[in-house]
Motif scaffolding. Structure first.
Motif, short mmCIF file in Angstrom:
data_model
loop_
_atom_site.label_atom_id
_atom_site.label_comp_id
_atom_site.label_asym_id
_atom_site.label_seq_id
_atom_site.Cartn_x
_atom_site.Cartn_y
_atom_site.Cartn_z
N ARG A 236 0.78 -1.23 0.00
CA ARG A 236 0.00 0.00 0.00
C ARG A 236 0.81 1.29 0.00
O ARG A 236 0.25 2.37 0.04
CB ARG A 236 -0.93 0.00 1.23
CG ARG A 236 -2.07 -0.98 1.13
CD ARG A 236 -3.04 -0.58 0.04
NE ARG A 236 -4.04 -1.58 -0.24
CZ ARG A 236 -4.61 -1.77 -1.44
NH1 ARG A 236 -4.25 -1.02 -2.47
NH2 ARG A 236 -5.52 -2.70 -1.62
N LYS A 237 2.15 1.18 0.00
CA LYS A 237 2.93 2.40 0.20
C LYS A 237 3.31 3.14 -1.08
O LYS A 237 3.82 4.25 -1.02
CB LYS A 237 4.19 2.07 0.99
CG LYS A 237 3.88 1.69 2.43
CD LYS A 237 5.14 1.41 3.20
CE LYS A 237 4.81 1.08 4.66
NZ LYS A 237 5.90 0.35 5.30
N SER A 238 3.13 2.51 -2.26
CA SER A 238 3.60 3.13 -3.50
C SER A 238 2.57 3.05 -4.61
O SER A 238 1.70 2.17 -4.60
CB SER A 238 4.87 2.43 -4.00
OG SER A 238 5.79 2.20 -2.96
N GLN A 239 2.71 3.97 -5.57
CA GLN A 239 1.96 3.86 -6.84
C GLN A 239 2.86 3.25 -7.92
O GLN A 239 2.41 2.43 -8.71
CB GLN A 239 1.49 5.23 -7.32
CG GLN A 239 0.46 5.90 -6.41
CD GLN A 239 0.02 7.25 -6.92
OE1 GLN A 239 0.52 7.78 -7.93
NE2 GLN A 239 -0.93 7.85 -6.23
N SER A 240 4.12 3.68 -7.93
CA SER A 240 5.06 3.09 -8.88
C SER A 240 6.50 3.34 -8.46
O SER A 240 6.78 4.27 -7.70
CB SER A 240 4.82 3.63 -10.30
OG SER A 240 5.37 4.91 -10.44
N VAL A 241 7.37 2.48 -8.95
CA VAL A 241 8.81 2.61 -8.69
C VAL A 241 9.55 2.36 -9.99
O VAL A 241 9.29 1.37 -10.68
CB VAL A 241 9.29 1.58 -7.64
CG1 VAL A 241 10.81 1.65 -7.49
CG2 VAL A 241 8.62 1.81 -6.30
N THR A 242 10.49 3.26 -10.32
CA THR A 242 11.32 3.09 -11.51
C THR A 242 12.77 2.94 -11.06
O THR A 242 13.25 3.75 -10.27
CB THR A 242 11.19 4.30 -12.45
OG1 THR A 242 9.82 4.40 -12.86
CG2 THR A 242 12.09 4.15 -13.67
N VAL A 243 13.43 1.90 -11.52
CA VAL A 243 14.82 1.66 -11.11
C VAL A 243 15.73 1.61 -12.34
O VAL A 243 15.42 0.94 -13.33
CB VAL A 243 14.95 0.34 -10.32
CG1 VAL A 243 16.42 0.02 -10.04
CG2 VAL A 243 14.17 0.43 -9.01
N VAL A 244 16.86 2.33 -12.26
CA VAL A 244 17.89 2.30 -13.29
C VAL A 244 19.06 1.52 -12.71
O VAL A 244 19.49 1.77 -11.59
CB VAL A 244 18.36 3.72 -13.66
CG1 VAL A 244 19.40 3.68 -14.76
CG2 VAL A 244 17.17 4.59 -14.06
N ALA A 245 19.57 0.53 -13.46
CA ALA A 245 20.66 -0.31 -12.96
C ALA A 245 21.49 -0.80 -14.14
O ALA A 245 21.05 -0.73 -15.29
CB ALA A 245 20.10 -1.49 -12.17
#
Ligand code: AMP
Ligand code: MG
Length: 331
Positions: A267-276
């Motif tokens: 419930r804590k996020s709408q979206s996460v984008t990760v660059v790696a």
């Protein structure tokens, strides 16, 4: 007079220069798509030899389909299904061991937020079915595996589930892995400019010709709208969002990324984008940071070397790793 070896070398050099000048004029961009892992996968390659490019893309798709055959929990013969059905140890490939090791290290770094053991939970919610359902707490309690424990114990290339409650599901990491394998094959074939996009899990080789690859980041609450753009060169970028697979009931959104502690949509996020550097790592970290939310998620991304990221919290506010702030171009 030139002696013969020197003349030969000169001819070779002239030939190389001719070939090089041809490159600029005969650049092709080949774009092809295939449906793999229920996802539209798009591969773009820039280069001169169209026939070789098409062959390489074809082989990359075949390799990605092999990842699906080995790691999908829907395929009756996959390693995952065999492990899920057996209480004893099962022989797997060395690449399976490598992939599980990476997933397990993200599980540890994220204090259990990333879990490859939630197949039972996923099945209860039935988000991939026509009739998804909201399970009861009692139903969930019967399928939630123990947190803070690796999913498998290993003896060489034999693996065994560490609890009968564990149903392996690599949905949070396998697409990224397939992207990395495709990129590796293209590189081996001499490709110096390419992108592989598996439904938002993206990895690129080099730049897009002379420029970097320009990647759009989806707005989590405005379908079809971009939130930001990002230039990419020899890297991967992966987004996990609650808008990718969800249903709504009584005004509540139920989506496909679960908190391993309670088996419910995180419930804590709408979206996460990760660059790696690699898509496999970006994929696992994006799912993990999504579950952890803006504070602990940001800490996880800042602690991972070579990794940057953006978290859109449940209330729409944004947190960004220090190294990404200057690189994002907001829309
Ligand atoms: P992603 O889109 O990469 O965030 O992955 C979501 C998919 O990963 C879901 O459809 C599940 O198959 C699986 N999954 C759900 N919750 C988790 C979790 N906490 N950790 C790892 N994988 C998960
Ligand atoms: Mg993921």
């Amino acid at each position: 007079m030139l002696n013969r070896p020197l003349g030969f070398l000169l001819l070779l050099a002239l030939g190389a220069i001719f070939f090089w000048s041809q490159r600029g004029e005969n650049q092709h961009e080949v774009v092809r798509t295939a449906l793999i892992m229920d996802t539209l996968v798009e591969i773009k390659v820039l280069g001169t030899d169209e026939k070789a490019i098409n062959g390489a893309i074809e082989d990359a798709f075949t390799l990605m389909k092999g990842v699906e055959a080995e790691f999908s929990s829907y395929q009756p013969q996959s390693s995952i299904t065999r492990l899920n059905r057996s209480d004893d140890s099962v022989a797997v490939s060395s690449r399976a061991r490598k992939l599980f090791r990476l997933g397990d290290s993200v599980r540890r770094q994220s204090q259990g937020a990333f879990s490859m053991a939630l197949g039972g939970v996923k099945k209860l919610w039935a988000l991939d079915k026509v009739q998804p359902q909201v399970p009861t707490t009692e139903q969930l309690a019967r399928v939630i595996p123990p947190v803070n424990r690796p999913a498998l114990r290993w003896d060489g290339l034999r693996a065994q589930r560490t609890s009968a409650l564990i149903q392996l599901d690599l949905g949070g990491i396998a697409k990224g892995y397939a992207v990395d394998l495709a990129l590796e094959l293209l590189r081996r074939r001499g490709v110096v400019s390419a992108s592989v996009n598996a439904g938002g899990d993206i990895g690129v080789i080099g730049g897009h010709g002379d420029r970097p690859w320009r990647i759009g980041i989806q707005h989590p609450r405005q379908a079809g709208e971009l939130l930001a753009r990002l230039d990419l060169h020899d890297q991967a970028v992966v987004t996990s969002g609650d808008y990718e697979r969800f249903f709504e009931r009584d005004g509540v959104r139920y989506h496909h990324i679960f908190d391993p502690h309670n088996g419910r949509p995180a419930r804590k996020s709408q979206s996460v984008t990760v660059v790696a550097p690699q898509a496999t790592l970006a994929d696992a970290l994006a799912t993990a940071a999504f579950v952890l939310g803006p504070q602990a998620g940001l800490r996880l991304l800042e602690e991972s070397s070579g990794v940057e990221g953006l978290i859109i919290a449940a209330d729409g506010s944004r947190v960004i790793t220090a190294g990404l702030k200057e690189r994002l171009k907001w829309r």
